[in-house]
Write an enzyme that holds these catalytic residues in place. Structure first.
Site, PDB file in Angstrom:
ATOM      1  N   CYS A  40     -77.500  83.240-115.595  1.00  0.00           N
ATOM      2  CA  CYS A  40     -78.245  83.896-116.664  1.00  0.00           C
ATOM      3  C   CYS A  40     -77.823  85.349-116.852  1.00  0.00           C
ATOM      4  O   CYS A  40     -77.014  85.892-116.123  1.00  0.00           O
ATOM      5  CB  CYS A  40     -79.736  83.828-116.370  1.00  0.00           C
ATOM      6  N   ALA A  52     -78.282  87.686-113.934  1.00  0.00           N
ATOM      7  CA  ALA A  52     -77.240  87.487-112.913  1.00  0.00           C
ATOM      8  C   ALA A  52     -75.979  88.246-113.289  1.00  0.00           C
ATOM      9  O   ALA A  52     -75.317  88.849-112.445  1.00  0.00           O
ATOM     10  CB  ALA A  52     -76.946  86.005-112.735  1.00  0.00           C
ATOM     11  N   ARG A  94     -72.901  87.973-103.821  1.00  0.00           N
ATOM     12  CA  ARG A  94     -71.613  88.076-104.526  1.00  0.00           C
ATOM     13  C   ARG A  94     -70.522  88.682-103.651  1.00  0.00           C
ATOM     14  O   ARG A  94     -69.472  89.075-104.136  1.00  0.00           O
ATOM     15  CB  ARG A  94     -71.764  88.900-105.812  1.00  0.00           C
ATOM     16  N   HIS A  99     -73.280  91.026-118.674  1.00  0.00           N
ATOM     17  CA  HIS A  99     -72.146  91.948-118.499  1.00  0.00           C
ATOM     18  C   HIS A  99     -72.184  92.996-119.601  1.00  0.00           C
ATOM     19  O   HIS A  99     -72.013  94.182-119.371  1.00  0.00           O
ATOM     20  CB  HIS A  99     -70.805  91.206-118.577  1.00  0.00           C
TER      21      HIS A  99
END
Lengths: 457, 543
Positions: free
Chosen positions: B63, B66, B97, B196
């Site tokens: 999503c 994230a 991550r 992003h």
């Protein structure tokens, strides 16, 4: 120092949680749902939740975790998620063909107020829920309780599949709580040794510790069947392990279908396993076979052999309430001191139980529900411990403070074995002790000067 | 040509993948599954990307939150990242991550901590702004960081907490701590990609340009779209340093507050992951006059090529010679490692379904190992990542993209400074040098290969069954269902906890890893001896 910014001085925090000792409801619901045969867990919300839960469960179990999502975008968040879920059900039954879809909500669908039952009725009306297939639903708002609450809510949804009946089938419902697939296997082994016919739910054994054969089965052998759940109302009794994980489902079966229930602690360690075996024996009206008494004796033998290494060692432990309660009792039974006990899950009863269990110690146990690991670390910095027990996130504290560390609980992301080697029952207790002794003696070997470094310990 | 390829042509495979879907779903998926073939003028066919995932389909995607908190801000060590929401989102994005970092001389590193407002039901009912404000204050009192970032989770958007107003208020109150927020609720957009974009916009708005004094160093670049998984950024930094190139800021692997704040001092932006950050490269150019090029440090050849491209841009003999020296120094070990791995890897086939650039970049590494990519695709790409930037003007903005803020950037009245004159830029371009160019994955893939956007579990399993690749690359969620089929699966998000795979040393690591993975005996153990020959042909005679 990986946690170099954690100060020794403790200041009260009212709003900021740092390094939580819990996570959110839906992941618990997803894990529980995987313990039904032919079940696809479905996350009703935006797709990130489902991705996160699948990732975490996959990292813990090292097995495929199939689960679908309603994939909310902004529109669904405004207009409600009914259209998404109905469409999802249509796709799921066409593409994956499960027996049952176990839907849990997320904070998003809960906040907009989606009603799973009403959506199920709509899906049935629209023909998107094929005949003979099931959708069960559990409300799992992430802002209430913890992953443990979500597990419990989904287990309750399983119990709610039970259909009213006058028949009795002589079986016992065993609700194991959030334990590993191998623990569920071990509980079934104990029941089989005692010749007791059980319906265990959920049952993730065979599903989350499956073999590698070159074939992928989305719905592997294993899990409680829908039929067994429907018939759970016919059982003689329900034994539920863990107040936080299992009691709601057991009490529901009791009040709705008059299946009497006993709610016990999870059988980790000597005393809790004793009580479990004793209640099983009483409820089923059987005698305990020698094989089990023999296993118990082996555990007692180990405790006596290794007692000097456990005696008065201070332990910090974090995790989930049901597991912590039994583990603290076990630690006390081998004369260790649970010095700090932290769960992220709320529950006033938890603090009281731990205090009772630790009441015979020469100092007061520091225990907190709705606590976090940052606080526990500060306690450790103020007065160190000899052993740390908890999930993988404890490794940062263990490294910084140079504390022997045993991984136990959820999630364990960086080690294998927890899905294969049980820690419940007498055999499981032996394994726990082996782990404790292993890290404590490794430390002794590491720290001993050459003059007193010894071969035999 | 293998037996399987003879059995299945790409059109049949596509048909097979679509067979089980209800008609409407099949129609939609058909547009996202493309058989790569050169059309007129060498343009590959159009693919549908960056559209909603179909509810109920087991997707590989995550999503917006994230993408924003996990991917972009996660690797920044000296910023306190507070997740505003119930505990889950913060918990799941906590260290998963593999954001490696070097805490540096100041030792400031908050990446091992998870900060959350842990919203409860009463916060949802009465609003969470007060709790957020208190949480920011507590974080400030406890840690005194340079910056505090706030991330909105799904319910925050619904109940309408104004995270930006709270951030502004606290920033003003503190004076010495930059506080800003991200409206990165999980439901925004259709994948991580939206996150992003939201993250990069805020970094650009709130951070870049803050440090007025230019850092020391020659040949200053920014490295955009590199997240230091498995230490990739460490290896890239090693190489750049060896070449005498100064990396001002990596967005955002092994990054720090000051790096972002100084990014405007670079003379060139080098873009690794086109998807996650191409717009920042554009904004840096518009506002400060920094040109950008697409580079790729995955694969030894690609690394050499990218270094040469940087050398050509600066155009100074000293740098160009040094780059050649470094390549000459590094390549023998790479060639040695390739030679060792090739007997195992040559002729083998791969499939890659990862991220928004990795599925492209890693094909270079596979090519160096003599391996072919049969099928590839992205989790969260847009059409330009497949078809190249030339399609950007044709991409239709839909409702899901419209709710992601586009920031208007103009030339900074004081700081705008074109790094090269128009004549210099033209002369470079005339010599074949390409600025602002990315041709997409399709062009680099063989004809007849299958490109699939937003692959899902069912299609992955089918593809593997039909085409039997020797290795499949995706993420953790896909790992074990593929491996159950007896096919090794390499995680290319977390690298299966290996790496680095970038640069020269990374290439060596990857060659060794493929040699191990493809050469592993375990894949030959799928059947027990008695399953291979189930008929009893002989027995022991005991008496």
């Amino acid at each position: 120092m990986l946690l170099r910014h954690t100060p020794v001085e403790i200041k009260e925090r009212k709003a900021l949680t740092i390094n939580p000792a819990k996570t959110c409801q839906p992941i618990g619901a997803m894990y529980a749902a995987l313990g039904i045969h032919g079940c696809l867990p479905h996350s009703h919300g935006s797709q990130g939740c489902c991705a996160y839960h699948r990732s975490t469960l996959t990292r813990h179990y090292k097995e495929p975790i199939s689960a679908s999502t309603s994939s909310f975008t902004e529109g669904a968040s405004v207009f409600g998620g009914q259209a998404n879920l109905v469409q999802a059900l249509n796709n799921i039954f066409n593409v994956y063909d499960p027996e049952v879809v176990a839907v849990h909500t997320t904070c998003l669908s809960e906040t907009i107020g989606d009603d799973l039952n009403q959506i199920r009725i709509k899906a049935e009306k629209d023909g998107k829920l094929p005949k003979g297939k099931y959708m069960i639903g559990a409300p799992t708002p992430s802002y209430v309780g913890s992953h443990v609450t979500g597990f419990s809510n989904m287990v309750k949804a399983m119990a709610q599949m039970a259909e009213p009946t006058d028949k009795k089938n002589g079986k016992i419902n065993l609700i194991p709580g959030w334990v590993e697939p191998c623990d569920m296997e071990e509980l079934k082994r104990i029941a089989a040794l005692m010749d007791i016919d059980i319906t265990m739910f959920p049952d993730t054994s065979g599903i989350l510790n499956g073999p590698l054969t070159g074939e992928y089965k989305m719905f592997p052998e294993g899990g409680v069947t829908v039929q067994e759940l429907i018939e759970s109302a016919q059982a003689t009794a329900t034994i539920a392990l863990g107040e936080w994980c299992s009691a709601d489902a057991a009490r529901w079966l009791d009040s709705k279908h008059k299946v009497p229930c006993s709610i016990l602690d999870m059988p980790f360690g000597l005393a809790a396993t004793d009580r479990f075996v004793n209640v099983m024996r009483t409820v089923a009206g059987v005698s305990v076979p020698d094989a089990i008494t023999h296993e118990r004796g082996q555990l007692v033998d180990f405790i006596s052999d290794m007692h000097q290494y456990f005696y008065q060692k201070r332990v910090a432990i974090f995790g989930d309430p049901d597991q912590l309660i039994s583990m603290c009792e076990f630690l006390r039974s081998i004369d260790m001191y649970p010095a700090y006990v932290v769960t992220g899950t709320p529950g006033k009863k938890f603090v009281k139980r731990i205090q009772e269990i630790c009441s015979d110690m020469p100092f007061e146990v520091k225990v907190k529900a709705e606590g976090d690991m940052f606080l526990m670390h500060q306690w450790i910095k103020n007065e160190p411990v000899d052993l740390l027990i908890g999930n993988s996130y404890g490794k940062y504290i263990a490294r910084d403070e140079d504390i022997p560390f045993v991984r136990w609980g959820f999630p364990i992301l960086d080690r294998q074995g927890h899905q294969y080697f049980p820690t419940v029952g007498y055999k499981g207790a032996l394994r726990l002790l082996e782990k404790f002794v292993g890290v404590l003696l490794d430390r002794k070997d590491r720290d001993s000067p050459e003059t007193s470094f010894e071969l035999v310990l | 040509m293998t037996k399987n390829k003879a059995q299945w042509n790409p059109t049949d495979i596509k048909e097979e993948l679509l067979k089980k879907y209800p008609p409407k779903v099949a129609r939609k998926r058909a547009k996202q599954i493309m058989i790569n073939e050169a059309l007129e003028a060498g343009t590959p066919p159009e693919i549908v990307a960056n559209v909603r995932t179909i509810p109920g389909i087991i997707t590989m995607r995550g999503c917006t939150y994230a993408g924003c908190k996990g991917v972009i801000m996660g690797p920044t060590r000296d910023v306190v990242n507070i997740t505003h929401g119930p505990i889950g989102c913060g918990f799941y994005s906590w260290l998963t991550r593999r954001n490696q970092t070097d805490a540096g001389a100041d030792g400031e590193n908050y990446m091992t901590y998870c900060f959350s407002t842990d919203m409860h039901d009463k916060d949802i009912i009465f609003g969470g702004e007060k709790k957020l404000e208190a949480a920011i204050q507590e974080a400030y009192d406890l840690l005194h960081p340079k910056g505090i970032c706030i991330f909105s989770t799904c319910p925050v958007g619904l109940i309408g907490d104004d995270v930006h107003a709270v951030a502004r208020k606290m920033k003003e109150k503190f004076g010495d701590c930059n506080v800003f927020a991200f409206s990165c609720e999980g439901y925004k957009g259709v994948s991580q990609s939206a996150g992003h974009h939201i993250a990069n916009n805020q970094i650009f708005t709130n951070l870049v340009g803050e440090n007025k004094v230019a850092p020391e160093g020659e040949y200053k670049i920014n490295l955009l779209g590199e997240y230091n998984i498995g230490g990739d950024a460490f290896e890239i930094d090693r190489i750049l340093k060896k070449c005498g190139i100064t990396n001002i800021a990596t967005f955002s692997g092994n990054s720090s507050y000051d790096q972002f704040a100084s990014a405007q001092h670079a003379d060139l932006s080098c873009v690794m992951c086109h998807r996650s950050i191409n717009y920042v490269a554009d904004m840096l150019e518009t506002k400060y006059g920094i040109p950008w090029i697409k580079i790729n440090f995955i694969g030894a050849e690609s690394t050499a090529k990218s270094l040469r491209k940087i050398g050509a841009y600066f155009g100074e003999k000293k740098l160009i010679d040094r780059i050649e020296e470094v390549i000459a120094e590094e390549m023998p070990a790479v060639e040695e490692a390739a030679k060792k791995a090739l007997p195992t890897t040559k002729g083998k086939k791969a499939m890659l379904f990862v991220g928004g650039s990795r599925a492209h970049h890693y094909q270079d590494l596979f090519a160096e190992l003599g391996m072919k990519t049969l099928s590839a695709g992205y989790e969260f790409a847009h059409r330009d990542d497949y078809e190249g930037r030339r399609v950007i003007p044709d991409i239709q903005v839909d409702a899901d993209s419209r709710n992601i803020e586009e920031i208007e950037v103009t030339a900074d009245p004081e700081l705008y400074n074109p790094r090269k004159s128009e004549a210099e830029m033209k002369s470079l371009e005339d010599s074949g040098f390409k600025f602002k160019e990315y041709e997409g994955i399709n062009k680099d893939m063989d004809e007849g290969t299958i490109v699939i956007d937003d692959l899902n579990q069912y299609e992955a399993e089918k593809l593997v069954e039909l085409l039997k690749p020797d290795v499949f690359c995706a993420g953790i969620k896909e790992k074990y269902s593929i491996q159950k089929l007896g096919v090794p699966m390499k995680q290319l998000h977390s690298y299966d906890y290996g790496g680095p795979y970038a640069g020269f040393k990374g290439a060596i690591n990857f060659y060794e890893e493929m040699d191990r993975l493809l050469g592993s005996k375990v894949w030959s153990y799928m059947k027990a001896p008695w399953q291979e020959n189930p008929e009893l042909t002989a027995t022991f005679v005991w008496d």
